[in-house]
Write an enzyme that holds these catalytic residues in place. Structure first.
Site, short mmCIF file in Angstrom:
data_model
loop_
_atom_site.label_atom_id
_atom_site.label_comp_id
_atom_site.label_asym_id
_atom_site.label_seq_id
_atom_site.Cartn_x
_atom_site.Cartn_y
_atom_site.Cartn_z
N SER A 177 -13.59 1.92 16.94
CA SER A 177 -14.52 1.48 18.05
C SER A 177 -15.93 0.72 17.56
CB SER A 177 -14.85 2.72 18.92
OG SER A 177 -13.83 3.03 19.58
N HIS A 201 0.73 -1.29 0.10
CA HIS A 201 -0.02 -0.04 -0.22
C HIS A 201 0.78 1.13 -0.01
CE1 HIS A 201 -2.44 -3.11 1.91
NE2 HIS A 201 -3.48 -2.53 1.26
#
Length: 593
Positions: free
Chosen positions: A465, A229
């Site tokens: 989260s 990447h």
């Protein structure tokens, strides 16, 4: 850096490139909406059920991963945008609607955070739906060693394609899910890989970088260990090809390099040499690189590979680089015809591999498609575990109300040690769950109750989260199902504790976080452990709050806090925002029971 492209619209480019695979291999079909390439449900799949293997990742790595879909290799490949992971929903649809699930499903991707979380979330969702599912993240890179890799572990680069090839052949031969999963771990654990590149690459549609920025590698330098990447590796060097290969092989093979010595490969071992083009190296130059590597392996290390595989397998767009991998062959214990070498040599029909598409495939009826099967809660098997839905709603509301009230405080903390979105994300998720619960018609089936909440969290909680909460809740549904004895029983604290422990174990496959790493796990783990040992939810909530308080004095080892802000500004004063938000939820939950 080459910045000119024939197609500058990245979205159009990805979609058309994926569709082209159905033109070069007629046994494949394409779900354009979800960017899924999958094997058509022909007789070979429907009459002789096999383990399905689903892989994928960001686009720009072609032929990986959709290019390896076909007989003898992958069952489906799921694509994201360029260098970006596909969503969990895309992967979930691939599992539930595009592949056979009778013999189970292995979800396998390269070891990058976004891929691990999103593919992992989908795997847990499949488990919660009653499908036998395993997940594995391939790590083969040694260019970034243990110190720099930390808890994240080895990155997945070109050598991982050998993992896909061997497990694809085993699944085609009728291997069980446990055998296919075990082989993936075994092969990946025997591979070492290092990449190198002359330049970073330019993503179509993005701005041209400043020529004076670090994105431009000086003409005289080579990046050693560059990832797929554009990530930096171990260092840059000004070196000739022989000097570069000497460095690369040293990182792969030197037993004295404790930071990178992941696999013990020595003279006399049977190995496979795998050379991967990052996309922009000419065939002529790649052949010269292969020759230099083979020569040094033999002369300097006493290693003569029994197979040499070279080509373009896992790219970085048109990257001017390559990766070299060595696979140490060892007994698989699977019997005749199923050694690592035999599985690598087994025929396959995937355009990304060397094998050609057979005449029989071209002549077959290639018109069938999988169609859309239900992906809603109606597909989830009922359980015999019961709860009082009104009591559960009351407890949840008490916890979610505290999360919403704590948003300003959590946001303040996250503004100091993160990017400021944790409190808002938790509040948004809490509000949407409350809104859904208020609709009524809540199930008494405990598994169905948890599964009612899961899609709300998946669709409305952003960021890391949100992914962690979604994975945990999916795993909680699967953990509850494990407690189902077959006869009707009411869920008590002991049952919840066992299911929560199972959820923690599942979460551990997708994040290396533990107590002391300054994450929400500092609150979650004490809660689960205390509930398991005492059966008292109030004591468990107290343990969660104590754990969250302790994060104030912890240095971060994971997440943005590692590199955001100066420690002297918050150490000893500011708790981890995720842990603080979670303890608010658990404290409220306990008060509502």
């Amino acid at each position: 850096m080459q910045t000119k492209h024939f197609i500058d619209d990245a979205t159009h480019l990805v979609s058309t490139a994926l569709n082209s695979l159905t033109l070069t291999n007629p046994s494949l079909a394409f779900d354009a909406e979800n960017k899924i390439v999958y094997r058509r449900p022909d007789k070979n799949l429907t009459e002789k059920p096999k383990v399905s293997i689903i892989s994928g990742g960001g686009s720009g790595h072609e032929p990986g991963f959709a290019g390896f879909v076909g007989k003898g290799l992958l069952t489906a490949g799921v694509a994201g945008s360029i260098f970006a992971s596909p969503s969990a929903e895309q992967v979930r649809r691939a599992i539930l609607t595009r592949v056979p699930t009778d013999k189970g499903v292995l979800v396998i991707t390269m070891n990058y955070t976004g891929d691990v979380l999103n593919f992992g979330m989908a795997a847990e969702k499949a488990k919660a739906s009653g499908i036998a599912t395993e997940f594995y993240a391939i790590g083969d890179d040694v260019g970034v060693g243990r110190k720099k890799g930390g808890k994240v572990g080895r990155r997945g680069i070109g050598g991982g394609i050998m993992v896909l090839k061997t497990i694809g052949a085993l699944a085609e031969a009728g291997g069980s899910l446990s055998e296919v999963y075990g082989l993936a771990k075994q092969v990946a654990g025997n591979i070492v890989s290092v990449g190198a590149s002359l330049e970073h690459v330019h993503v179509p549609g993005r701005a041209i970088p400043d020529p004076n920025s670090d994105e431009i590698i000086p003409t005289e330098e080579i990046e050693v260990g560059m990832g797929i990447h554009n990530e930096p590796g171990s260092h840059r060097v000004a070196a000739s090809l022989p000097e570069l290969i000497k460095i690369i092989l040293g990182q792969m093979l030197d037993p004295k390099d404790e930071d990178r010595h992941f696999v013990d490969i020595k003279s006399g071992d049977q190995t496979v040499l795998f050379i991967n083009n990052l996309g922009g190296v000419s065939m002529l130059e790649l052949a010269g690189i292969l020759n230099e590597i083979h020569t040094q392996l033999k002369e300097d290390w006493g290693i003569t590979p029994v197979r040499v595989i070279s080509g373009t397998f896992l790219t970085s767009l048109n990257g001017m680089g390559f990766s070299a991998s060595l696979l140490k062959l060892e007994d698989t214990g699977l019997g005749a015809g199923k050694s690592m070498l035999e599985l690598l040599d087994a025929p396959s029909e995937a355009v990304g591999w060397a094998a050609a598409i057979s005449t029989s495939t071209w002549d077959a009826d290639n018109s069938a498609t999988a169609g859309d099967k239900s992906v809603g809660t109606g597909a989830v098997k009922a359980s015999n575990l019961t709860i009082d839905p009104q009591q559960a709603q009351t407890a949840l509301k008490a916890g979610l109300d505290k999360v919403i009230a704590a948003e300003p405080e959590v946001t303040k903390y996250d503004t100091i040690v993160g990017d400021g979105d944790c409190g808002i994300g938790l509040k948004r998720g809490a509000e949407y769950v409350l809104k859904d619960l208020a609709k009524g018609d809540l199930p008494t089936d405990a598994v169905a109750f948890v599964n009612r909440i899961v899609p709300v969290v998946e669709n409305h909680m952003d960021g890391t989260s949100g992914a962690i909460y979604a994975i945990f809740l999916n795993a909680l549904a699967a953990g509850l199902r494990e407690q189902d004895t077959g006869s009707s029983s009411k869920v008590d604290a002991k049952t919840w504790a066992a299911a929560l422990k199972s959820s923690l174990q599942a979460l551990g496959k997708y994040t290396p976080a533990a107590v002391g790493d300054r994450t929400l796990l500092d609150a979650l783990i004490p809660f689960v452990e205390t509930l398991s040992s005492t059966g008292d939810v109030n004591k468990a909530a107290e343990a969660a709050r104590e754990g969250a308080e302790k994060t104030k004095s912890l240095k971060a080892s994971l997440g943005r806090t590692v590199y955001v802000g100066a420690e002297e500004e918050w150490l000893g004063k500011v708790p981890d925002p995720g842990a603080w938000g979670l303890q608010e939820l658990l404290t409220g939950l306990a008060s509502g029971i």
